[in-house]
Write a protein that holds these residues in place. Structure first.
Motif, PDB file in Angstrom:
ATOM      1  N   ARG A 108      28.421   1.078  -9.092  1.00  0.00           N
ATOM      2  CA  ARG A 108      28.615  -0.025 -10.029  1.00  0.00           C
ATOM      3  C   ARG A 108      30.082  -0.190 -10.382  1.00  0.00           C
ATOM      4  O   ARG A 108      30.727   0.788 -10.746  1.00  0.00           O
ATOM      5  CB  ARG A 108      27.784   0.189 -11.293  1.00  0.00           C
ATOM      6  N   PRO A 109      30.660  -1.386 -10.279  1.00  0.00           N
ATOM      7  CA  PRO A 109      30.016  -2.568  -9.692  1.00  0.00           C
ATOM      8  C   PRO A 109      29.988  -2.474  -8.168  1.00  0.00           C
ATOM      9  O   PRO A 109      30.902  -1.912  -7.575  1.00  0.00           O
ATOM     10  CB  PRO A 109      30.914  -3.717 -10.169  1.00  0.00           C
ATOM     11  N   PHE A 110      28.951  -3.031  -7.563  1.00  0.00           N
ATOM     12  CA  PHE A 110      28.790  -2.937  -6.121  1.00  0.00           C
ATOM     13  C   PHE A 110      29.685  -3.980  -5.448  1.00  0.00           C
ATOM     14  O   PHE A 110      29.640  -5.164  -5.775  1.00  0.00           O
ATOM     15  CB  PHE A 110      27.333  -3.166  -5.739  1.00  0.00           C
ATOM     16  N   ASN A 111      30.495  -3.531  -4.475  1.00  0.00           N
ATOM     17  CA  ASN A 111      31.415  -4.430  -3.755  1.00  0.00           C
ATOM     18  C   ASN A 111      30.710  -4.990  -2.519  1.00  0.00           C
ATOM     19  O   ASN A 111      30.705  -4.370  -1.452  1.00  0.00           O
ATOM     20  CB  ASN A 111      32.686  -3.665  -3.360  1.00  0.00           C
ATOM     21  N   TYR A 112      30.113  -6.160  -2.670  1.00  0.00           N
ATOM     22  CA  TYR A 112      29.338  -6.743  -1.571  1.00  0.00           C
ATOM     23  C   TYR A 112      30.222  -7.157  -0.399  1.00  0.00           C
ATOM     24  O   TYR A 112      29.818  -7.020   0.765  1.00  0.00           O
ATOM     25  CB  TYR A 112      28.535  -7.942  -2.073  1.00  0.00           C
ATOM     26  N   ARG A 113      31.417  -7.671  -0.646  1.00  0.00           N
ATOM     27  CA  ARG A 113      32.299  -8.099   0.445  1.00  0.00           C
ATOM     28  C   ARG A 113      32.697  -6.901   1.306  1.00  0.00           C
ATOM     29  O   ARG A 113      32.676  -6.978   2.540  1.00  0.00           O
ATOM     30  CB  ARG A 113      33.534  -8.790  -0.128  1.00  0.00           C
ATOM     31  N   TYR A 114      33.029  -5.804   0.649  1.00  0.00           N
ATOM     32  CA  TYR A 114      33.394  -4.605   1.405  1.00  0.00           C
ATOM     33  C   TYR A 114      32.183  -4.082   2.178  1.00  0.00           C
ATOM     34  O   TYR A 114      32.306  -3.675   3.343  1.00  0.00           O
ATOM     35  CB  TYR A 114      33.915  -3.537   0.446  1.00  0.00           C
ATOM     36  N   TYR A 115      31.015  -4.109   1.538  1.00  0.00           N
ATOM     37  CA  TYR A 115      29.804  -3.612   2.197  1.00  0.00           C
ATOM     38  C   TYR A 115      29.476  -4.453   3.431  1.00  0.00           C
ATOM     39  O   TYR A 115      29.127  -3.919   4.491  1.00  0.00           O
ATOM     40  CB  TYR A 115      28.628  -3.634   1.219  1.00  0.00           C
ATOM     41  N   ILE A 116      29.568  -5.778   3.317  1.00  0.00           N
ATOM     42  CA  ILE A 116      29.262  -6.663   4.446  1.00  0.00           C
ATOM     43  C   ILE A 116      30.230  -6.421   5.597  1.00  0.00           C
ATOM     44  O   ILE A 116      29.829  -6.347   6.769  1.00  0.00           O
ATOM     45  CB  ILE A 116      29.294  -8.136   4.004  1.00  0.00           C
ATOM     46  N   ALA A 117      31.527  -6.293   5.281  1.00  0.00           N
ATOM     47  CA  ALA A 117      32.518  -6.052   6.333  1.00  0.00           C
ATOM     48  C   ALA A 117      32.268  -4.717   7.036  1.00  0.00           C
ATOM     49  O   ALA A 117      32.349  -4.611   8.266  1.00  0.00           O
ATOM     50  CB  ALA A 117      33.919  -6.076   5.725  1.00  0.00           C
ATOM     51  N   LYS A 118      31.956  -3.690   6.257  1.00  0.00           N
ATOM     52  CA  LYS A 118      31.681  -2.376   6.842  1.00  0.00           C
ATOM     53  C   LYS A 118      30.409  -2.409   7.691  1.00  0.00           C
ATOM     54  O   LYS A 118      30.365  -1.834   8.787  1.00  0.00           O
ATOM     55  CB  LYS A 118      31.557  -1.345   5.722  1.00  0.00           C
ATOM     56  N   ALA A 119      29.365  -3.092   7.202  1.00  0.00           N
ATOM     57  CA  ALA A 119      28.120  -3.203   7.965  1.00  0.00           C
ATOM     58  C   ALA A 119      28.336  -3.979   9.253  1.00  0.00           C
ATOM     59  O   ALA A 119      27.762  -3.650  10.305  1.00  0.00           O
ATOM     60  CB  ALA A 119      27.052  -3.881   7.102  1.00  0.00           C
ATOM     61  N   TYR A 120      29.170  -5.012   9.201  1.00  0.00           N
ATOM     62  CA  TYR A 120      29.451  -5.817  10.402  1.00  0.00           C
ATOM     63  C   TYR A 120      30.156  -4.982  11.462  1.00  0.00           C
ATOM     64  O   TYR A 120      29.840  -5.075  12.659  1.00  0.00           O
ATOM     65  CB  TYR A 120      30.296  -7.020  10.020  1.00  0.00           C
ATOM     66  N   ASN A 121      31.099  -4.139  11.041  1.00  0.00           N
ATOM     67  CA  ASN A 121      31.778  -3.258  12.000  1.00  0.00           C
ATOM     68  C   ASN A 121      30.795  -2.279  12.640  1.00  0.00           C
ATOM     69  O   ASN A 121      30.872  -1.990  13.837  1.00  0.00           O
ATOM     70  CB  ASN A 121      32.905  -2.490  11.307  1.00  0.00           C
TER      71      ASN A 121
END
Length: 242
Positions: free
Chosen positions: A211-224
């Motif tokens: 918390r707070p969850f960083n969705y942009r960072y999570y999406i970029a990491k998941a995409y890689n």
């Protein structure tokens, strides 16, 4: 001959169209009483906007496809959502939202000490009418205090609080991990986008732990991580035939 071929294709055309139509079916039950089917639950496809209400036995059938988000709502119950990774029949259980107590459980009784003394704090003596004049009122008659089932009440409140908190996190995830937010960051579309969303959608436990969850960072990491997968592992397994 041409005439007969034309009639043949016309006759099978509806069958072809019917085969392309997909639906999701299932039934909705009460979470606490899982044998109780729920009628008139509103089932809504959030992608196509199509809606239907469950029948007397709780069953529903709604046009849908893999990747659609289905919402279940009913007055007095928590709203639930279901992301379709397949079109197998679904069993949905809705928990009650109301915090009203269904009943009061009396677990024990005890004497309230305040009824055995007067306003000055002195013990109350017997009166003449009870035949025990002058004796202290030290028996167990009167002044009953009820010890209610507060443990169960507390557990019910905790359960409601947990469900409400989970609903809030599910809403946050839907608002931040969707087709628009993902395509704004990475180059995915069509079926690849739907497969990616199913494979990498963050769960409530993960979002709660950071918390707070960083969705942009999570999406970029998941995409890689997704790009490193072999091509055959980037796709969901084929849908089983019903």
């Amino acid at each position: 001959m041409v005439k007969y071929l034309f009639l043949f294709f016309v006759s099978i055309a509806p069958l072809g169209l019917w085969a392309q139509t997909t639906t999701v079916t299932g039934a909705v039950y009460d979470f606490d009483n899982k044998s109780f089917p729920m009628q008139d639950v509103l089932v809504r496809n959030l992608d196509s906007k199509k809606t239907i209400k469950t029948k007397a036995a709780g069953q529903f059938s709604l046009p849908a496809k893999v990747g659609d988000l289905i919402e279940f709502s009913h007055p007095g119950y928590h709203t639930d959502t279901l992301y379709l990774i397949d079109l197998k029949p679904k069993m949905v259980y809705l928990p009650v939202k109301s915090t009203d107590l269904k009943g009061v459980e009396i677990t024990s009784t005890k004497v309230n000490p305040s009824v055995m003394v007067d306003g000055t704090g002195r013990p109350i003596k017997r009166v003449m009418t009870d035949g025990l004049e002058g004796k202290k009122n030290t028996d167990r008659a009167g002044g009953v205090v009820l010890n209610l089932g507060y443990g169960k009440m507390k557990r019910d409140r905790e359960k409601v609080r947990f469900l409400e908190e989970r609903d809030a996190f599910e809403t946050e995830i839907r608002d931040n991990f969707n087709e628009k937010t993902i395509t704004d960051l990475v180059k995915l579309d069509a079926q690849e986008l739907k497969d990616f969303m199913v494979m990498y959608r963050p769960n409530v436990a993960l979002v709660m732990s950071e918390r707070p969850f960083n969705y942009r960072y999570y999406i970029a990491k998941a995409y890689n991580s997704w790009k490193k997968l072999p091509a055959d592992q980037r796709r969901l397994p084929p849908m089983p035939k019903l």
